[in-house]
Scaffold this motif. Structure first.
Motif, PDB file in Angstrom:
ATOM      1  N   PHE C 259       3.203  33.312  -3.870  1.00  0.00           N
ATOM      2  CA  PHE C 259       2.551  34.195  -2.646  1.00  0.00           C
ATOM      3  C   PHE C 259       2.617  33.660  -1.379  1.00  0.00           C
ATOM      4  CE2 PHE C 259       0.734  37.697  -4.958  1.00  0.00           C
ATOM      5  CZ  PHE C 259       0.978  37.277  -6.179  1.00  0.00           C
ATOM      6  N   GLY C 260       3.683  32.931  -1.094  1.00  0.00           N
ATOM      7  CA  GLY C 260       3.983  32.478   0.242  1.00  0.00           C
ATOM      8  C   GLY C 260       3.130  31.485   0.868  1.00  0.00           C
ATOM      9  N   LEU C 261       2.664  30.419   0.160  1.00  0.00           N
ATOM     10  CA  LEU C 261       1.824  29.526   0.620  1.00  0.00           C
ATOM     11  C   LEU C 261       2.451  28.424   1.333  1.00  0.00           C
ATOM     12  CD1 LEU C 261      -1.323  29.415  -1.473  1.00  0.00           C
ATOM     13  CD2 LEU C 261      -0.628  30.960   0.231  1.00  0.00           C
ATOM     14  N   LEU C 262       3.816  28.863   1.845  1.00  0.00           N
ATOM     15  CA  LEU C 262       4.676  27.723   2.628  1.00  0.00           C
ATOM     16  C   LEU C 262       4.691  28.388   3.890  1.00  0.00           C
ATOM     17  CD1 LEU C 262       7.342  26.708  -0.259  1.00  0.00           C
ATOM     18  CD2 LEU C 262       4.995  25.529   0.572  1.00  0.00           C
ATOM     19  N   PHE C 263       5.002  27.535   5.125  1.00  0.00           N
ATOM     20  CA  PHE C 263       4.901  28.428   6.311  1.00  0.00           C
ATOM     21  C   PHE C 263       5.932  29.212   6.656  1.00  0.00           C
ATOM     22  CE2 PHE C 263       8.086  26.414   9.048  1.00  0.00           C
ATOM     23  CZ  PHE C 263       8.518  25.391   8.175  1.00  0.00           C
ATOM     24  N   ASP C 264       7.065  29.004   5.750  1.00  0.00           N
ATOM     25  CA  ASP C 264       8.128  29.759   6.286  1.00  0.00           C
ATOM     26  C   ASP C 264       8.570  30.807   5.284  1.00  0.00           C
ATOM     27  OD1 ASP C 264      10.779  27.355   4.818  1.00  0.00           O
ATOM     28  OD2 ASP C 264       8.720  28.102   4.158  1.00  0.00           O
ATOM     29  N   ILE C 266       6.838  34.456   3.057  1.00  0.00           N
ATOM     30  CA  ILE C 266       5.774  35.407   2.827  1.00  0.00           C
ATOM     31  C   ILE C 266       5.931  35.870   1.337  1.00  0.00           C
ATOM     32  CG2 ILE C 266       5.344  36.276   5.215  1.00  0.00           C
ATOM     33  CD1 ILE C 266       7.157  38.570   4.668  1.00  0.00           C
ATOM     34  N   PRO C 267       4.755  36.397   0.896  1.00  0.00           N
ATOM     35  CA  PRO C 267       4.806  36.543  -0.705  1.00  0.00           C
ATOM     36  C   PRO C 267       6.349  37.286  -1.059  1.00  0.00           C
ATOM     37  CG  PRO C 267       2.558  37.160   0.183  1.00  0.00           C
ATOM     38  CD  PRO C 267       3.634  36.777   1.183  1.00  0.00           C
ATOM     39  N   THR C 308       8.881  46.697   3.138  1.00  0.00           N
ATOM     40  CA  THR C 308       8.088  47.975   3.629  1.00  0.00           C
ATOM     41  C   THR C 308       6.800  47.879   2.884  1.00  0.00           C
ATOM     42  OG1 THR C 308      10.271  48.848   4.416  1.00  0.00           O
ATOM     43  CG2 THR C 308       8.228  50.388   4.138  1.00  0.00           C
ATOM     44  N   SER C 309       7.321  47.947   1.370  1.00  0.00           N
ATOM     45  CA  SER C 309       6.337  47.988   0.373  1.00  0.00           C
ATOM     46  C   SER C 309       5.087  46.991   0.845  1.00  0.00           C
ATOM     47  CB  SER C 309       6.732  47.900  -1.066  1.00  0.00           C
ATOM     48  OG  SER C 309       7.658  48.732  -1.105  1.00  0.00           O
ATOM     49  N   LEU C 310       5.379  45.815   1.390  1.00  0.00           N
ATOM     50  CA  LEU C 310       4.595  44.673   1.368  1.00  0.00           C
ATOM     51  C   LEU C 310       3.678  45.170   2.590  1.00  0.00           C
ATOM     52  CD1 LEU C 310       3.583  41.853   1.039  1.00  0.00           C
ATOM     53  CD2 LEU C 310       4.942  41.122   2.527  1.00  0.00           C
ATOM     54  N   LEU C 311       4.093  45.604   3.649  1.00  0.00           N
ATOM     55  CA  LEU C 311       3.496  45.879   4.983  1.00  0.00           C
ATOM     56  C   LEU C 311       2.345  47.419   4.404  1.00  0.00           C
ATOM     57  CD1 LEU C 311       6.288  45.928   7.438  1.00  0.00           C
ATOM     58  CD2 LEU C 311       4.340  44.267   7.269  1.00  0.00           C
ATOM     59  N   LYS C 312       2.963  48.274   3.414  1.00  0.00           N
ATOM     60  CA  LYS C 312       1.988  49.479   2.987  1.00  0.00           C
ATOM     61  C   LYS C 312       0.893  48.663   2.474  1.00  0.00           C
ATOM     62  CE  LYS C 312       2.156  53.328   3.206  1.00  0.00           C
ATOM     63  NZ  LYS C 312       1.646  54.063   4.245  1.00  0.00           N
ATOM     64  N   ALA C 313       1.186  47.727   1.574  1.00  0.00           N
ATOM     65  CA  ALA C 313       0.070  47.197   0.695  1.00  0.00           C
ATOM     66  C   ALA C 313      -0.940  46.553   1.764  1.00  0.00           C
ATOM     67  CB  ALA C 313       0.467  45.858  -0.023  1.00  0.00           C
ATOM     68  N   THR C 519       5.919  53.550  -1.423  1.00  0.00           N
ATOM     69  CA  THR C 519       5.444  52.575  -2.381  1.00  0.00           C
ATOM     70  C   THR C 519       4.754  51.332  -1.488  1.00  0.00           C
ATOM     71  OG1 THR C 519       7.467  51.241  -2.390  1.00  0.00           O
ATOM     72  CG2 THR C 519       7.036  53.072  -4.150  1.00  0.00           C
ATOM     73  N   ALA C 520       3.790  50.969  -2.039  1.00  0.00           N
ATOM     74  CA  ALA C 520       3.154  49.730  -1.315  1.00  0.00           C
ATOM     75  C   ALA C 520       3.267  48.571  -2.701  1.00  0.00           C
ATOM     76  CB  ALA C 520       1.616  49.744  -1.362  1.00  0.00           C
ATOM     77  N   CYS C 521       3.132  47.317  -2.333  1.00  0.00           N
ATOM     78  CA  CYS C 521       3.479  46.159  -3.040  1.00  0.00           C
ATOM     79  C   CYS C 521       3.057  45.035  -2.692  1.00  0.00           C
ATOM     80  CB  CYS C 521       4.844  46.263  -3.726  1.00  0.00           C
ATOM     81  SG  CYS C 521       5.196  44.778  -5.025  1.00  0.00           S
ATOM     82  N   GLY C 522       2.220  44.163  -3.245  1.00  0.00           N
ATOM     83  CA  GLY C 522       1.774  43.062  -2.547  1.00  0.00           C
ATOM     84  C   GLY C 522       2.739  41.893  -2.824  1.00  0.00           C
ATOM     85  N   GLU C 523       3.588  41.843  -3.652  1.00  0.00           N
ATOM     86  CA  GLU C 523       4.281  40.833  -4.162  1.00  0.00           C
ATOM     87  C   GLU C 523       5.413  41.243  -5.009  1.00  0.00           C
ATOM     88  OE1 GLU C 523       6.173  38.622  -5.101  1.00  0.00           O
ATOM     89  OE2 GLU C 523       5.630  36.796  -5.202  1.00  0.00           O
TER      90      GLU C 523
END
Lengths: 221, 288, 817
Positions: C259-264, C266-267, C308-313, C519-523
């Motif tokens: 889930f992108g818990l490193l600085f460089d 994202i999920p 895109t899906s991430l941004l929609k989420a 579509t939306a998608c968090g990861e």
């Protein structure tokens, strides 16, 4: 009133009863470990505490008596270890005397008859055995090697069996055996009141009675 | 045989001590912090070893042993479990004066803590030095404890058809619980595999010792290397105490009482007989 | 992991290198037990003889920080053996599935020619100017034809082909060199080589298990690259019983990196947005890999769909084609700037960062250079810390070297947290298996679960930003955040999976994600984990595949358990599994197939077994529709030669930053030429600190100890920290087992009990004896069990690529206390 003779002084009698009482408690509390059916009595370990309290008494009572009665102590210990042909005489006469109540068969006995002397020796020796083995178990249970503790248990147990059996005999001969009666003037009385009837003294400890009748200093025990 | 055993494979064991923790957790045993504790609160001292606590205790029924060895430059780190072996010919059961320690139907050595008198004879007798007691040195009040094979009353896993807590937890599958015959066969097979791999001293410990232990060890080396006693025996003193002295004691005590009873009957008779002629004579003497 | 825990049972050789599974992953050791039962061999390579070594068939000692030399030596062994006995290796795999045949820019030069550096370095040997410590990678690229497709020599003979470059690079890594650098006896080293190389045979497989011993170095990432090269040459990737298996150190840390818990990132391991990305398009141009080879799937060309899906989420209706899907709402990081752990703590210490939130994190014990990091905490304006017990971080003013706590201005907020059994949700393990868990009990007192805390925090922030505005306010105010006041973790999980924005129905698998906002998608890699109930009706929570607990074995019975929980991506259990078959789709290993081409399946044929890694037919059957098996690289094949690394396309041996030797035996470049040196003044010299120090764990305690040092049963087992040392070193210093000793480095000192052991031996390197000691690092000044923190000794320096601190190799001195 029949004439009476003092056999045991008060201090000796106190020691006897305290020690005997302690021994009885020790015996009974020890019996619980010997008879599995009685095991439940030791469940909450109170009996172990009682055993130790009685053990303390068992050790302390003679320790108090000895310095205050050292002459009697020395005499008594000397007696316990003096054995000779007279004792053989007692042994030969013992079956007739104790079973058939044949008083004539028994040669004259001293302050202690050979049987009493035997019990006295046993008490001295086995008290030592009990105290040593018991103290080692009590104090060093958590630190002594297991093999040592096992031997202590074994020896303590053997001592228990031997002294236990003799304990029954001692009680029996003191208060139940027909020749040592009646209680008021006989064996029981010697330790309960310190005195016995002259008749008893004469018939049971003739040698001793002869000495004291002659006016020799009464050997206080 | 209805007997059940634990098979412990020392070659699989990684000494993670999940078993040590699971045993405590299941049986509700506290941590045991040996004195002296320093001022940092609940703290025991490291004594330069992974083996903590350093000994079994009334609250530690199971612990792992760590042994470092070195042979020809080859280092080995041997792990083994240390707990009650649940012997068939159990010295503790023999030594126990009142039947507190007894054999469970499956062959383990269980005990009834309520009836335990704390005499400590089991501790003295055990060839593996396992039971431990809480003890008040002054009053002598004590209770002994050891591994119950998870038959602790109220927490009896075996009765519920479950395996002991240690077996359930073991991650590398070093522990198994089941029928004796099956697991001894399995153990033998594993020992053979080890021998074939070159572990010529591999040994199945507990198959025959003390008529068979209920915790069987698959070892890839000798028992001595793992700190286990070779050919353990019930101590002679225990055997003497239970099998010889006790019966002799009963006999002696019984015979004594019988003898005294007999003596009383005979002596009284004899005395009465003796006194009758005297009584007959007495009136004559009185007359004198 | 590329494979999974249970798959270890299928291995013929298990190599634990830079990891100690018996110690730190005991629950998983059962799989190794099964492997050994089936005849597998276990190799343990470690500076000291560990609990894993005690179970191993082969143990090899290695000086901490020299793994590249040892693995490089193994690579040389295999390369030489490939030449001598090619029948023992899978040459088709090497030629077709890796970039061995690819031709590299003829301008490329490697350390063999440049004395330790690669071509394109901006500085000189042992460069100290930070600006010059980097590479221009122009010469590291492939030669391409007129269509942009990389040129190849399938005979592997061209001197510019990767295979030959590899040979030149590792020709220098002889057993003698390995011995003089690592201290590993030659015969032992060769035994390791022979044992592990035996898995190169078709039908045999070997797995490498690793953990922090591999990664926590200035060249940690290159350590892993070395494993990759080795495993590819042995054809062990994508097959059952093979793989490179990271043993993660926390039950859900795989989830956290997902889930992108490193600085460089994202999920979904997508690139973080930088200030150079002035638009979504510019961003996508920068991050989306380009590829001209028609046979390469280049799966990440689908980047636009996932972003895109991430941004929609995140932004829901506030994100549309018209406004670049809300791209301008997002905060951006500065291009090239380092926001890693080390730099964050340096920034805190400098006062640039004012506040810190530490969630289940104990930097005061777990971070390197504890004095510096505790000082950094003391420089903050505010600190929010959440954990189950009071931790050293929460009460950092109680640290032993703090003179005047009243001078510290930091406002500390403590949020009591719930344990894993007191909350519901998923946990993703090392095997990438997302497993759903339920709540068994309520937390004590005011303890809450993380979701509750973050939900409340975010709702409040939204409210404040809406009322008061602020910098970048829209990033927060435009966010969709609909999990309920008492947040429903299922809602979160469903959003992570993704849904159709028109119908509201869950999407089943990332191939169905779109880049048009429908579509939306968090990861994206979790897409398929939580589908519509009718698609997974038998799951304990219908639709929630992570909740499945069905033990039905897989078709080929290799322990995949495809219906137990859900594995990302798309329930694939062994990734790169199309490398497990030959060009006709037939498994290399007939006894342990992962997938198999089935011509009778469907219309034109399909794959049996595991979820195939890219649903393409075998190349020999349909060369047009087929794709190379490593779909996540741009070129489609696995990389023996990797241009993406910051410190070199091939691992080259460099000494750790603090090294006990004055010269690198392999070249004149002493230490990693790229990693950032934060505190050159804290470099410990070997004159003062001649002993190698390392840190590690014990089974009975865990990480920074804030949980285990409050549990009496565990404290009883390991009551205080200790430092392990050899009997030889102890004798030299007059230290007896159990004595208290002082261990000191250039950064601090600790007092601990000494554990004198046979399991550490001095390293004999090139006639020189070097001692090493190892410290447990679980302790701190809080909790039920207190002790000194080993990280007082470790340096503030990290890996060139990942910036992970070099906890595992530094210099110390030891003396009796």
């Amino acid at each position: 009133m029949e004439q009476e003779v003092e056999r045991y002084r008060k201090p000796t009698r106190i020691l006897h009863w305290v020690h005997a009482g302690a021994f009885t408690i020790l015996f009974l509390t020890g019996l619980i470990l010997f008879i599995p059916a009685l095991g439940f009595l030791a469940q909450d370990s109170w009996t172990r505490l009682i055993h130790r309290i009685a053990a303390a008494l068992f050790i302390i009572a003679p320790l108090i008596y000895i310095p205050l009665n050292w002459k009697a102590t020395l005499r008594g210990v000397k007696d316990a270890f003096s054995w000779g042909m007279d004792d053989v005489g007692w042994l030969m006469a013992a079956p007739r005397y104790y079973f058939l109540a044949d008083e004539e068969a028994m040669p004259p006995q001293d302050h202690m008859n050979s049987g009493q002397k035997m019990w006295w020796l046993l008490v001295i020796v086995f008290s030592g055995v009990f105290i040593i083995t018991g103290l080692i178990m009590w104090a060093f249970k958590t630190v002594a090697p297991a093999a040592l503790l096992e031997w202590m248990v074994l020896i303590h147990d053997i001592a228990f069996i031997v002294t236990g059996a003799m304990f029954f005999v001692h009680i029996y001969l003191s208060v139940i055996h027909p020749l040592m009666r009646p209680l008021r003037t006989g064996a029981w009385s010697s330790m309960a009141r310190g005195k016995v009837s002259a008749h008893y003294a004469c018939s049971h400890h003739a040698k001793w009675y002869e000495r004291i009748s002659k006016g020799e200093e009464i050997e206080h025990q | 045989m209805a007997d059940k055993v634990i098979l412990y494979d020392a070659t699989r064991c990684t000494a993670c001590r999940g078993c040590q923790a699971a045993c405590k957790q299941w049986n509700e045993n506290d941590e045991y912090i040996p004195p002296p504790s320093d001022q940092r609160g609940v703290q025991a001292k490291s004594h330069g070893s992974y083996e903590n606590p350093p000994d079994l205790s009334p609250q530690t029924w199971l612990k792992m042993r760590f042994t470092e060895t070195e042979n020809n430059g080859k280092v080995r780190w041997l792990f083994t479990r240390q707990a009650c072996m649940h012997c068939t010919d159990a010295a503790c059961v023999k030594a126990c004066p009142n039947g507190t320690l007894y054999h469970h139907e499956f062959g383990f050595v269980a005990y009834n803590k309520d009836t335990c008198t704390g005499c400590g004879y089991c501790i003295d007798a055990c060839p593996f030095n396992v039971p431990r007691s809480t003890r008040n040195l002054f009053t002598g009040i004590a209770k002994a404890d050891k591994c119950t094979f998870c038959t602790t009353p109220g927490l009896d896993r075996i009765a519920e058809g479950l395996e002991p807590a240690c077996v359930k937890t073991c991650p590398p599958k070093a522990l198994q619980y089941g029928d004796r015959d099956a697991l001894v066969a399995e153990g033998r097979k594993r020992v053979q595999t080890l021998v074939a791999k070159g572990y010529t001293n591999a040994y199945l410990y507990g198959e025959h010792e003390l008529d068979g232990l209920h915790v069987i060890y698959v070892l890839d080396d000798t028992p001595e290397a793992y700190g286990l006693p070779v050919d353990p025996k019930v101590p002679a003193t225990t055997i003497a105490w239970k099998d010889v002295i006790q019966p002799v004691g009963w006999a002696l005590g019984g015979l004594t009482i019988l003898g005294l009873g007999l003596n009383f009957l005979i002596a009284r008779e004899s005395k009465i007989k003796k006194e009758q002629p005297a009584k007959k004579e007495e009136p004559a003497e009185k007359e004198k | 992991m590329t494979n999974h825990w249970g798959d270890i049972a299928n291995s013929d050789v298990v190599m634990a290198l830079g990891g100690n599974p018996a110690e730190n992953h005991p629950a998983a050791f059962g799989h190794i037990t099964i492997a050994k039962d089936r005849g597998a061999k276990l190799i343990s390579v470690d500076p000291r003889f560990t609990r894993t070594s005690a179970k191993a068939d082969v143990y090899a000692p290695i000086r901490s920080g020299t793994d590249v030399a040892l693995v490089g030596g193994m690579i040389k062994f295999v390369l030489d053996d490939i030449e001598a006995n090619p029948a023992n290796y899978n040459m088709v795999y090497i030629t077709e599935y890796t970039n061995a045949a690819y031709l590299v820019n003829p301008g490329f030069r490697g350390p063999a020619e440049l004395d330790g550096l690669f071509s394109g370095y901006a500085g000189a040997l042992n460069e100290t100017d930070g600006a010059k410590r980097k590479y221009d990678k122009a010469t590291w690229g492939y030669q391409v034809d007129e269509n942009g497709v990389p040129r190849k020599d399938k005979t592997l003979a061209d001197s510019n082909c990767v295979f030959q470059i590899l040979k030149r690079q590792y020709a220098r890594y002889t057993p003698e060199k390995v011995n003089s650098i690592c201290g590993t006896p030659q015969e032992t080293f060769l035994e390791v080589c022979r044992t592990f190389a035996s898995t190169g045979k078709t039908g045999k497989a070997g797995v490498i298990l690793y953990a922090m011993g591999t990664t926590q170095h200035t060249n940690g990432a290159e350590n892993i690259r070395a494993y990759s090269i080795l495993q590819l040459l042995l054809a062990n990737m994508g097959v059952s019983g093979g793989g490179i298996d990271a043993m993660r150190g926390e039950s859900n840390v795989q989830g956290s990196t997902d889930f992108g818990l490193l600085f460089d990132s994202i999920p979904g391991y997508l690139g973080m947005f930088t200030d150079a990305d002035v638009s979504l398009q510019k961003y996508l141009e920068r991050v989306t890999p380009r590829n001209s080879d028609p046979t390469s799937a280049n799966w990440l060309q689908n980047y636009p769909k996932y972003i895109t899906s991430l941004l929609k989420a995140w932004y829901g209706d506030a994100a549309s084609k018209d406004n670049d899907f809300g791209f301008h709402y997002l905060p951006k990081i500065e291009t090239g700037k380092n926001y890693s752990w080390l730099s964050l703590f340096e920034a805190m210490g400098a006062g640039t960062i004012k506040g810190l939130m530490a969630w289940g994190q104990n930097p005061a014990v777990g971070g390197p250079n504890s004095n510096a990091e505790r000082q950094a905490l003391a420089s903050l304006d505010w600190l929010v810390a959440s954990d189950l017990w009071m931790t050293e971080t929460m009460e950092f003013w109680k640290a032993p070297n703090v003179q005047d706590p009243s001078a510290i201005k930091t406002e500390v907020f403590v949020l009591p947290a719930r344990s894993s059994f007191e909350k519901e949700g998923s946990v993703t393990n090392s095997s990438r298996w997302m497993q759903w868990r339920y709540k068994a009990a309520d937390g004590p007192g005011e303890a809450e679960d993380d979701l509750w805390m973050i939900n409340k925090l975010m709702l409040k922030l939204k409210e404040l930003y809406t009322q008061e505005s602020g910098p970048n306010a829209e990033a927060v105010t435009r966010m969709t955040w609909n999990y309920g006041d008492a947040p429903d973790v299922h809602k979160v999980a469903k959003e992570i999976n993704g849904y159709d924005t028109n119908t509201g129905l869950q999407v089943d698998g990332f191939p169905n994600l779109k880049d048009d906002g429908s579509t939306a998608c968090g990861e994206w890699v979790y897409c398929g984990s939580y589908v519509e109930p009718d698609k997974e009706p038998n799951a304990p929570v219908p639709g929630n595949r992570a909740s499945r607990r069905d033990l039905t074995p897989d078709q080929f019975n290799v322990g995949l358990y495809p219906k137990w929980a859900w594995s990302w991506p798309v329930n694939r259990r062994i990734i790169y599994n199309r490398a497990s078959v030959d060009l006709n789709g037939e498994p290399w290993d007939k006894e342990h197939p992962v997938i198999q081409w089935n011509p009778t399946k469907g219309e034109t044929g399909g794959w049996d077994g595991d979820i195939v890694d890219g649903n393409y037919p075998p190349i020999a059957i349909d060369p047009v529709k087929s794709r190379y098996p490593f779909i996540m690289t741009a070129e489609g094949v696995a990389r023996l030669f990797a241009q993406g690394m910051a410190d070199g396309p091939m691992p080259e041996f460099y000494e750790p930053w603090e090294t006990p030797v004055s010269a690198n035996q392999m070249s004149d470049q002493l230490s990693n030429p790229v990693c950032k040196v934060w505190r050159p003044e804290e470099h410990g010299s070997v004159d003062k600190f001649p002993i190698v120090g390392t840190t590690y764990r014990v089974c009975e305690h865990w990480q920074a100890g804030q949980l285990t040092r409050n549990l009496p049963w565990l404290i009883e087992m390991q009551p205080e920290p200790f430092v392990e040392m050899s009997e030889e070193l102890a004798a030299e210093k007059g230290i007896a087992n159990g004595d208290k000793v002082i261990v000191e480095s250039a950064r601090g000192q600790v007092k601990m009990a000494a554990m004198v052991t046979k399991r550490f031996k001095p390293f004999q390197m090139n006639g020189r004896k070097v001692h090493e000691v190892g410290l447990l690092w679980h302790w701190g000044y809080s909790g039920l069990s207190k002790g000194d923190s080993a990280n007082l000794l470790t340096p503030h320096i990290g890996d060139a690529n990942t910036m992970i601190p070099e906890y595992k190799a530094f210099l110390v001195d030891v003396r009796k206390a």
